[in-house]
Design a protein around this motif. Sequence first.
Motif, mmCIF file in Angstrom:
data_model
loop_
_atom_site.group_PDB
_atom_site.id
_atom_site.type_symbol
_atom_site.label_atom_id
_atom_site.label_comp_id
_atom_site.label_asym_id
_atom_site.label_seq_id
_atom_site.Cartn_x
_atom_site.Cartn_y
_atom_site.Cartn_z
ATOM 1 N N LEU A 42 0.784 -1.252 0.048
ATOM 2 C CA LEU A 42 -0.063 0.026 0.016
ATOM 3 C C LEU A 42 0.895 1.206 0.055
ATOM 4 O O LEU A 42 1.985 1.139 0.235
ATOM 5 N N HIS A 43 0.375 2.191 -0.352
ATOM 6 C CA HIS A 43 1.065 3.505 -0.069
ATOM 7 C C HIS A 43 0.693 4.255 0.913
ATOM 8 O O HIS A 43 -0.461 4.372 1.453
ATOM 9 N N ASN B 134 -3.312 1.733 8.139
ATOM 10 C CA ASN B 134 -3.665 1.471 6.737
ATOM 11 C C ASN B 134 -3.920 -0.139 6.599
ATOM 12 O O ASN B 134 -4.820 -0.673 6.053
ATOM 13 N N VAL C 260 -7.030 -2.313 5.911
ATOM 14 C CA VAL C 260 -6.999 -2.951 4.495
ATOM 15 C C VAL C 260 -6.808 -4.358 4.521
ATOM 16 O O VAL C 260 -7.485 -5.307 4.053
ATOM 17 N N GLU D 285 -6.334 4.607 0.964
ATOM 18 C CA GLU D 285 -6.199 4.142 2.302
ATOM 19 C C GLU D 285 -7.126 5.235 3.258
ATOM 20 O O GLU D 285 -7.860 4.553 4.262
ATOM 21 N N GLU D 286 -6.959 6.312 3.197
ATOM 22 C CA GLU D 286 -7.874 7.132 3.878
ATOM 23 C C GLU D 286 -9.521 6.900 3.718
ATOM 24 O O GLU D 286 -10.353 6.913 4.611
ATOM 25 N N MET E 56 -10.560 3.849 2.698
ATOM 26 C CA MET E 56 -10.964 2.754 3.727
ATOM 27 C C MET E 56 -11.211 3.156 5.044
ATOM 28 O O MET E 56 -12.160 2.466 5.625
ATOM 29 N N ALA E 57 -10.304 3.987 5.720
ATOM 30 C CA ALA E 57 -10.369 4.187 7.000
ATOM 31 C C ALA E 57 -11.866 4.862 7.346
ATOM 32 O O ALA E 57 -12.268 4.312 8.224
ATOM 33 N N ASN F 287 -14.550 2.527 7.134
ATOM 34 C CA ASN F 287 -14.259 1.505 8.109
ATOM 35 C C ASN F 287 -15.051 2.130 9.755
ATOM 36 O O ASN F 287 -15.888 1.604 10.300
ATOM 37 N N TYR G 250 -9.836 3.142 18.745
ATOM 38 C CA TYR G 250 -9.212 3.175 17.322
ATOM 39 C C TYR G 250 -9.494 4.527 16.788
ATOM 40 O O TYR G 250 -8.878 5.178 16.164
#
Lengths: 94, 250
Positions: free
Chosen positions: A26-27, A37, A41, B33-34, B36-37, B40, B133
């Motif tokens: 991942l980045h 992350n 993920v 990724e952000e 996804m978070a 979530n 979290y």
Amino acid sequence: MSKEWPLWEVFIRSQHGLAHKHVGSLHAPDAEMAVNNARDVYTRRNEGVSIWVVRAADIVASSPGDKGALFEPANSKVYRHPTFFPMPAEVKNL
Amino acid sequence: MDTKVNYLLRLGDNALILSQQLSQLCGKGPALEEDMALTNVALDLLGQTRLWYEYAAELEGAGRDEDKLAYHRDAHDFKNCLLLEQPNGNYADTMMRQFYFDTWHYFLIEGLTRSADPRIAAIAEKSLKEVTYHLRRSGDLIVRLGDSTELAHARTQSAADELWMYSGEVFAYDAIDNAMVEEGIAPPADELRAHWLAHVAEIFAEATLTMPAADAWMQKGGKQGRHTEHLGYILAEMQFLQRAYPGAEW
């Protein structure tokens, strides 16, 4: 993106796993975020997992061209393979 | 009993409205990724909503279930805090709203794990890992955004200032909250507020942000069903299908 968000390789040891396995990449801008992350993920926040993240740039891989030189010699020499020793039953996971 | 149902609905409504707001950011996060978070966190909150609603519906005993509570009440019946219905805005706005909420939510849920009501304590126990979290994540991002470029710092500071007047409503206890404190079900306001101010001050210092005055005037009304103009639009979108086809199974 590529400069500020370098590529990280993710290794995860699952709940009952013995070793960390490479699960993907991942980045992320830094290691801490890479771990966060990776958890989102790749683990869905499972309890009892361990995560390693490594900058992809820090990994040195053997080159495919060296395959013969690196791994071939052992293949024709069966006496190099420890397959002739019966293992005691108590020894597991080898 | 009505008092407790009301209290549970407040908990559920907070989680539901914020979850709905975060869900709107799906596919729009600043990085994969952000994204996804964010989703979530939205899913965590939706799960918590269901637990609060389920218990509220049981206590109420009027035949309403979690879907009825979510989709068949209008804005004046919703009891979420005004902070959570504020628009997503830019990423600093989104994260500041999250940070103010998460800080309160964490200390509240932590307090609720010791609730005199065993069912509430159990739900809180289940939620505690999630909200821990959430708190860590939003605090981390506020520091990253605040203590970075001039532009990000300015936007984060302005988000902090703009949302500040919605941050105090959760500590303005009314008869319902006070009854819950008396019964040993909910933690007292002053205790939560002291924790909240200390944590926000700590993160703001690290983020090089200026914390607005603790005694500033605070906007209230959400808990009593008096909302800003934003909630109607959120509900219109959220409830459309159930309004058009009431009682449809899916």
